[in-house]
Scaffold this motif. Structure first.
Motif, short mmCIF file in Angstrom:
data_model
loop_
_atom_site.label_atom_id
_atom_site.label_comp_id
_atom_site.label_asym_id
_atom_site.label_seq_id
_atom_site.Cartn_x
_atom_site.Cartn_y
_atom_site.Cartn_z
N GLY A 58 0.83 -1.20 0.00
CA GLY A 58 0.00 0.00 0.00
C GLY A 58 0.86 1.24 0.00
O GLY A 58 2.06 1.18 -0.26
N SER A 59 0.20 2.36 0.29
CA SER A 59 0.88 3.64 0.33
C SER A 59 0.99 4.10 1.78
O SER A 59 0.03 4.01 2.54
CB SER A 59 0.11 4.67 -0.49
OG SER A 59 0.08 4.32 -1.84
N VAL A 60 2.16 4.62 2.12
CA VAL A 60 2.41 5.06 3.48
C VAL A 60 3.39 6.23 3.45
O VAL A 60 4.19 6.35 2.51
CB VAL A 60 2.97 3.89 4.33
CG1 VAL A 60 4.31 3.43 3.80
CG2 VAL A 60 3.02 4.23 5.79
N GLN A 61 3.31 7.07 4.44
CA GLN A 61 4.27 8.17 4.54
C GLN A 61 5.58 7.69 5.14
O GLN A 61 5.63 6.68 5.87
CB GLN A 61 3.69 9.29 5.38
CG GLN A 61 2.56 10.04 4.69
CD GLN A 61 2.17 11.31 5.43
OE1 GLN A 61 2.25 11.39 6.65
NE2 GLN A 61 1.76 12.32 4.67
N ALA A 62 6.63 8.41 4.84
CA ALA A 62 7.95 8.08 5.38
C ALA A 62 7.87 8.01 6.91
O ALA A 62 7.21 8.83 7.54
CB ALA A 62 8.97 9.12 4.96
N GLY A 63 8.53 7.00 7.47
CA GLY A 63 8.48 6.77 8.91
C GLY A 63 7.40 5.80 9.32
O GLY A 63 7.39 5.34 10.47
N GLY A 64 6.50 5.49 8.40
CA GLY A 64 5.40 4.58 8.72
C GLY A 64 5.81 3.12 8.62
O GLY A 64 6.97 2.79 8.38
N SER A 65 4.81 2.26 8.80
CA SER A 65 5.04 0.82 8.82
C SER A 65 4.03 0.10 7.93
O SER A 65 2.90 0.58 7.75
CB SER A 65 4.91 0.27 10.24
OG SER A 65 5.88 0.82 11.10
N LEU A 66 4.45 -1.04 7.42
CA LEU A 66 3.58 -1.95 6.70
C LEU A 66 4.00 -3.37 7.04
O LEU A 66 5.18 -3.62 7.32
CB LEU A 66 3.68 -1.76 5.18
CG LEU A 66 2.98 -0.56 4.56
CD1 LEU A 66 3.34 -0.46 3.09
CD2 LEU A 66 1.47 -0.64 4.73
N ARG A 67 3.04 -4.28 6.97
CA ARG A 67 3.35 -5.69 7.16
C ARG A 67 2.90 -6.46 5.92
O ARG A 67 1.70 -6.49 5.61
CB ARG A 67 2.64 -6.25 8.38
CG ARG A 67 3.09 -7.67 8.73
CD ARG A 67 2.16 -8.31 9.72
NE ARG A 67 2.69 -9.51 10.34
CZ ARG A 67 1.96 -10.48 10.86
NH1 ARG A 67 0.63 -10.40 10.83
NH2 ARG A 67 2.54 -11.54 11.41
N LEU A 68 3.85 -7.04 5.23
CA LEU A 68 3.54 -7.84 4.07
C LEU A 68 3.35 -9.30 4.49
O LEU A 68 4.05 -9.79 5.38
CB LEU A 68 4.66 -7.77 3.04
CG LEU A 68 5.06 -6.37 2.56
CD1 LEU A 68 6.11 -6.48 1.46
CD2 LEU A 68 3.86 -5.58 2.09
N SER A 69 2.42 -9.95 3.84
CA SER A 69 2.17 -11.37 4.09
C SER A 69 2.34 -12.15 2.80
O SER A 69 2.09 -11.63 1.71
CB SER A 69 0.75 -11.58 4.62
OG SER A 69 0.56 -10.93 5.86
N CYS A 70 2.75 -13.38 2.93
CA CYS A 70 2.93 -14.28 1.79
C CYS A 70 2.28 -15.61 2.14
O CYS A 70 2.72 -16.29 3.08
CB CYS A 70 4.40 -14.46 1.48
SG CYS A 70 4.77 -15.69 0.21
N ALA A 71 1.22 -15.94 1.44
CA ALA A 71 0.51 -17.19 1.67
C ALA A 71 0.99 -18.24 0.68
O ALA A 71 0.96 -18.00 -0.54
CB ALA A 71 -0.99 -16.97 1.52
N ALA A 72 1.41 -19.37 1.20
CA ALA A 72 1.91 -20.46 0.36
C ALA A 72 0.87 -21.57 0.25
O ALA A 72 0.15 -21.85 1.21
CB ALA A 72 3.21 -21.01 0.93
N SER A 73 0.83 -22.19 -0.90
CA SER A 73 -0.08 -23.32 -1.11
C SER A 73 0.57 -24.32 -2.05
O SER A 73 1.55 -24.03 -2.71
CB SER A 73 -1.41 -22.85 -1.68
OG SER A 73 -1.24 -22.24 -2.94
#
Length: 123
Positions: free
Chosen positions: A10-25
């Motif tokens: 997604g979009s975030v301002q500098a200093g912010g946080s994101l959590r990426l997820s990866c689903a395996a199948s």
């Protein structure tokens, strides 16, 4: 091969946080080293972080060390990338990748790739 699907960009301002997820199948990933890579426009795909099948070995690119954390939950067949203190230069498409056996930082060593998730960090 294992199939991978990323989410959480997604979009975030500098200093912010994101959590990426990866689903395996397709198969369990406990014997797979997993990695995160990223590719910015006009640049080559670069290594971000990798984790061994057991989760006991972790390795990060210098550019993200201390800000990003890779983790995995083999029971859920999931891999995560927690990204804190984001910078505009972190803007890229982030890819989850898997390889059977030992961990690596070389993209060509990974046989399974997700479709990518866009991360945009604004100043």
């Amino acid at each position: 091969q294992v199939q991978l699907v990323e989410s959480g960009g997604g979009s975030v301002q500098a200093g912010g946080s994101l959590r990426l997820s990866c689903a395996a199948s397709g198969r369990t990933i406990n014997s797979y080293a997993m990695g995160w890579f990223r590719q910015a426009p006009g640049k080559e795909r670069e290594f971000v972080a990798t984790i061994s099948g057991s989760g006991g070995s972790l390795y990060y690119a210098d550019s993200v060390k201390g800000r990003f954390t890779i983790s995995r939950d083999n029971a859920k067949n999931m891999v995560y990338l927690q990204m804190n203190s984001l910078k505009p230069e972190d803007t890229a498409v982030y890819y989850c990748a898997g390889k059977y056996g030992d961990w690596s930082i070389v993209p060509a060593a990974f046989g399974s790739w997700g479709q990518g998730t866009q991360v945009i960090v604004s100043s």
